[in-house]
Scaffold this motif. Structure first.
Motif, PDB file in Angstrom:
ATOM      1  N   THR A 121       0.865  -1.176   0.000  1.00  0.00           N
ATOM      2  CA  THR A 121       0.000   0.000   0.000  1.00  0.00           C
ATOM      3  C   THR A 121       0.901   1.225   0.000  1.00  0.00           C
ATOM      4  OG1 THR A 121      -1.718  -1.167   1.229  1.00  0.00           O
ATOM      5  CG2 THR A 121      -1.772   1.246   1.299  1.00  0.00           C
ATOM      6  N   GLU A 122       0.572   2.243  -0.816  1.00  0.00           N
ATOM      7  CA  GLU A 122       1.468   3.392  -0.929  1.00  0.00           C
ATOM      8  C   GLU A 122       0.684   4.676  -1.181  1.00  0.00           C
ATOM      9  OE1 GLU A 122       3.951   2.080  -4.138  1.00  0.00           O
ATOM     10  OE2 GLU A 122       2.540   2.695  -5.683  1.00  0.00           O
ATOM     11  N   MET A 123       1.387   5.813  -1.045  1.00  0.00           N
ATOM     12  CA  MET A 123       0.806   7.102  -1.411  1.00  0.00           C
ATOM     13  C   MET A 123       1.863   7.926  -2.129  1.00  0.00           C
ATOM     14  SD  MET A 123       0.784   9.579   1.937  1.00  0.00           S
ATOM     15  CE  MET A 123       0.766  11.043   0.895  1.00  0.00           C
ATOM     16  N   TRP A 124       1.379   8.876  -2.945  1.00  0.00           N
ATOM     17  CA  TRP A 124       2.257   9.804  -3.670  1.00  0.00           C
ATOM     18  C   TRP A 124       1.899  11.235  -3.300  1.00  0.00           C
ATOM     19  CZ3 TRP A 124       0.475   7.388  -8.896  1.00  0.00           C
ATOM     20  CH2 TRP A 124       1.144   6.172  -9.118  1.00  0.00           C
ATOM     21  N   TYR A 125       2.927  12.040  -3.102  1.00  0.00           N
ATOM     22  CA  TYR A 125       2.770  13.489  -3.015  1.00  0.00           C
ATOM     23  C   TYR A 125       3.576  14.076  -4.166  1.00  0.00           C
ATOM     24  CZ  TYR A 125       3.436  18.318  -1.446  1.00  0.00           C
ATOM     25  OH  TYR A 125       3.487  19.683  -1.379  1.00  0.00           O
ATOM     26  N   VAL A 126       2.904  14.798  -5.075  1.00  0.00           N
ATOM     27  CA  VAL A 126       3.584  15.383  -6.237  1.00  0.00           C
ATOM     28  C   VAL A 126       4.312  16.645  -5.784  1.00  0.00           C
ATOM     29  CG1 VAL A 126       3.290  16.404  -8.525  1.00  0.00           C
ATOM     30  CG2 VAL A 126       1.855  14.470  -7.822  1.00  0.00           C
ATOM     31  N   GLU A 190       7.160   9.265  -2.110  1.00  0.00           N
ATOM     32  CA  GLU A 190       6.356   8.046  -1.967  1.00  0.00           C
ATOM     33  C   GLU A 190       6.556   7.457  -0.581  1.00  0.00           C
ATOM     34  OE1 GLU A 190       5.624   4.929  -5.170  1.00  0.00           O
ATOM     35  OE2 GLU A 190       7.094   3.881  -3.924  1.00  0.00           O
ATOM     36  N   ILE A 191       5.450   7.180   0.076  1.00  0.00           N
ATOM     37  CA  ILE A 191       5.451   6.495   1.370  1.00  0.00           C
ATOM     38  C   ILE A 191       4.742   5.168   1.154  1.00  0.00           C
ATOM     39  CG2 ILE A 191       4.569   6.550   3.736  1.00  0.00           C
ATOM     40  CD1 ILE A 191       4.789   9.866   2.366  1.00  0.00           C
ATOM     41  N   GLN A 192       5.350   4.057   1.607  1.00  0.00           N
ATOM     42  CA  GLN A 192       4.772   2.753   1.323  1.00  0.00           C
ATOM     43  C   GLN A 192       5.179   1.745   2.389  1.00  0.00           C
ATOM     44  OE1 GLN A 192       7.475   1.707  -2.357  1.00  0.00           O
ATOM     45  NE2 GLN A 192       7.398  -0.022  -0.953  1.00  0.00           N
ATOM     46  N   GLN A 193       4.460   0.619   2.379  1.00  0.00           N
ATOM     47  CA  GLN A 193       4.890  -0.509   3.192  1.00  0.00           C
ATOM     48  C   GLN A 193       6.271  -0.973   2.728  1.00  0.00           C
ATOM     49  OE1 GLN A 193       0.914  -2.611   2.284  1.00  0.00           O
ATOM     50  NE2 GLN A 193       1.675  -3.714   4.081  1.00  0.00           N
ATOM     51  N   THR A 194       7.016  -1.580   3.639  1.00  0.00           N
ATOM     52  CA  THR A 194       8.311  -2.144   3.249  1.00  0.00           C
ATOM     53  C   THR A 194       8.077  -3.369   2.379  1.00  0.00           C
ATOM     54  OG1 THR A 194       9.534  -1.318   5.152  1.00  0.00           O
ATOM     55  CG2 THR A 194      10.418  -3.273   4.083  1.00  0.00           C
ATOM     56  N   SER A 195       8.190  -3.170   1.087  1.00  0.00           N
ATOM     57  CA  SER A 195       7.971  -4.234   0.107  1.00  0.00           C
ATOM     58  C   SER A 195       8.518  -3.753  -1.223  1.00  0.00           C
ATOM     59  CB  SER A 195       6.469  -4.521  -0.049  1.00  0.00           C
ATOM     60  OG  SER A 195       6.223  -5.364  -1.158  1.00  0.00           O
ATOM     61  N   ASP A 196       9.086  -4.664  -1.999  1.00  0.00           N
ATOM     62  CA  ASP A 196       9.527  -4.304  -3.342  1.00  0.00           C
ATOM     63  C   ASP A 196       8.848  -5.198  -4.374  1.00  0.00           C
ATOM     64  OD1 ASP A 196      10.999  -2.559  -4.942  1.00  0.00           O
ATOM     65  OD2 ASP A 196      12.690  -3.939  -5.134  1.00  0.00           O
ATOM     66  N   ILE A 197       7.620  -5.627  -4.057  1.00  0.00           N
ATOM     67  CA  ILE A 197       6.871  -6.525  -4.943  1.00  0.00           C
ATOM     68  C   ILE A 197       5.983  -5.707  -5.874  1.00  0.00           C
ATOM     69  CG2 ILE A 197       5.321  -8.493  -5.084  1.00  0.00           C
ATOM     70  CD1 ILE A 197       7.959  -9.104  -3.655  1.00  0.00           C
ATOM     71  N   PRO A 251      -4.160   1.501   7.737  1.00  0.00           N
ATOM     72  CA  PRO A 251      -3.595   0.638   8.778  1.00  0.00           C
ATOM     73  C   PRO A 251      -2.069   0.611   8.812  1.00  0.00           C
ATOM     74  CG  PRO A 251      -5.406  -0.470   7.662  1.00  0.00           C
ATOM     75  CD  PRO A 251      -5.146   0.784   6.902  1.00  0.00           C
ATOM     76  N   TYR A 252      -1.412   1.066   7.746  1.00  0.00           N
ATOM     77  CA  TYR A 252       0.041   0.935   7.653  1.00  0.00           C
ATOM     78  C   TYR A 252       0.797   2.218   7.965  1.00  0.00           C
ATOM     79  CZ  TYR A 252      -1.786  -3.074   5.192  1.00  0.00           C
ATOM     80  OH  TYR A 252      -2.508  -4.196   4.878  1.00  0.00           O
TER      81      TYR A 252
END
Length: 323
Positions: A121-126, A190-197, A251-252
């Motif tokens: 799960t991730e988010m973007w700030y431009v 970008e803020i995201q869960q620790t994952s590179d999938i 939740p993350y």
């Protein structure tokens, strides 16, 4: 509070990408000889790409070292109970000189079963966008697996994708299962869960220097796409100065917008670390009698044990993140 802990900065981990450019060097002053810098991993505990402290008495220690030595004092009691010696978030700056591949990420359940990993799960700030640049998020019409596969087979996928023109400050929440891509000319935090999938479904028929196309993951992707997601990915938020304005809470992670134009006394009321990504200007952050400066394009981590601190600035824009 543990007196050994203070505001921590890390050496950025720069990634050469076929779609990357030079803005991370020219705009954010990242030092690199890479020809196409696509990503700067600011805080990472991804296997093989662990962040190293760049400041203070803990300089040279890895994020893994810190987790083993400080445990809940670094990330919070609840986070440590869930994640143990694993940092829960991956923090990046991304520069897309060309369009990224059309992609999506699996949820926690699929990622654990297939890859022994978390979902993404991730988010973007431009924080910078060339004129007429786009993000691709979701579909532009009601979609079924059958219709999607038909367009994939006919190489007409772009006809059913939603293109959004973007500008600085636009924010997007990208849930697992949502098809998406960063368009050419866009830089994001970008803020995201620790994952590179990542499941890549279309890469604009690009080839590398050896004439090879990048691998696609359509067999894996079809089960991971959520075709029923609502169009709720655009984030609206307040920009009241000198206070944390919540942008995304899931939740993350929770991310807030913080424009600092004064001397702020802050308290961390969360059972978590705090991360500040500086997306404009510069600020001084003081905790435990130690002051660190964070400038545009830099990221700083305040361990969970630090409950009282100050931020001084005449106009910095920060993204405040906790897990």
């Amino acid at each position: 509070m543990n007196n050994n802990l203070y505001p921590l900065k890390f050496n950025p981990i720069l990634k050469d990408k076929i779609w990357g450019g030079q803005k991370l060097k020219t705009i954010l002053n990242k030092e690199s000889d890479l020809p196409n810098i696509g990503e700067s991993w600011e805080i990472s505990d991804v296997e093989g790409d662990t962040s190293i402290v760049s400041n203070g008495s803990l300089k040279g220690q890895s994020l893994k070292d810190l987790l083993k030595n400080y445990k809940a004092e670094l990330i919070g009691t609840q986070n440590y109970r869930i994640f143990k010696d694993k940092f829960p978030l991956l923090i990046k700056f991304i520069d897309a000189k060309e369009d990224l591949s059309i992609q999506l990420h699996p949820n926690d359940e699929l990622a654990a079963k297939r890859h022994n990993s978390f979902g993404k799960t991730e988010m973007w700030y431009v924080f910078q966008a060339d004129e007429d640049s786009n993000l691709i998020v979701g579909f532009n019409q009601k979609m079924t697996p059958e219709k999607y596969l038909e367009h994939l087979e006919n190489k007409t996928l772009t006809k059913i994708l939603n293109f959004d023109k973007v500008k600085t400050g636009d924010t997007y929440f990208i849930e697992v299962g949502r098809v998406h891509a960063i368009g050419a000319g866009v830089m994001v935090a970008e803020i995201q869960q620790t994952s590179d999938i990542t499941y890549r479904v279309y890469d604009w028929d690009r080839v590398d220097d050896h004439g090879n196309e990048r691998e696609l993951h359509n067999d894996l992707a079809i089960d991971a796409i959520d075709f029923d997601m609502p169009d709720n990915f655009r984030v609206t938020y307040d920009k009241t100065e000198n206070q944390s304005n919540e942008m995304v809470s899931c939740p993350y992670f929770t991310t807030s917008y913080l424009k600092v134009t004064d001397n702020l006394k802050k308290q961390n009321h969360h059972d978590s670390f705090l991360i500040y990504m500086c997306v404009d200007g510069e600020a001084n952050i003081t905790a435990n009698n130690i002051t660190e400066t964070v400038v545009k394009g830099e990221t700083i981590l305040l361990p969970a044990a630090i409950k009282d601190f100050e931020i001084h600035s005449k106009g910095a824009t920060l993204l405040e993140v906790f897990a």
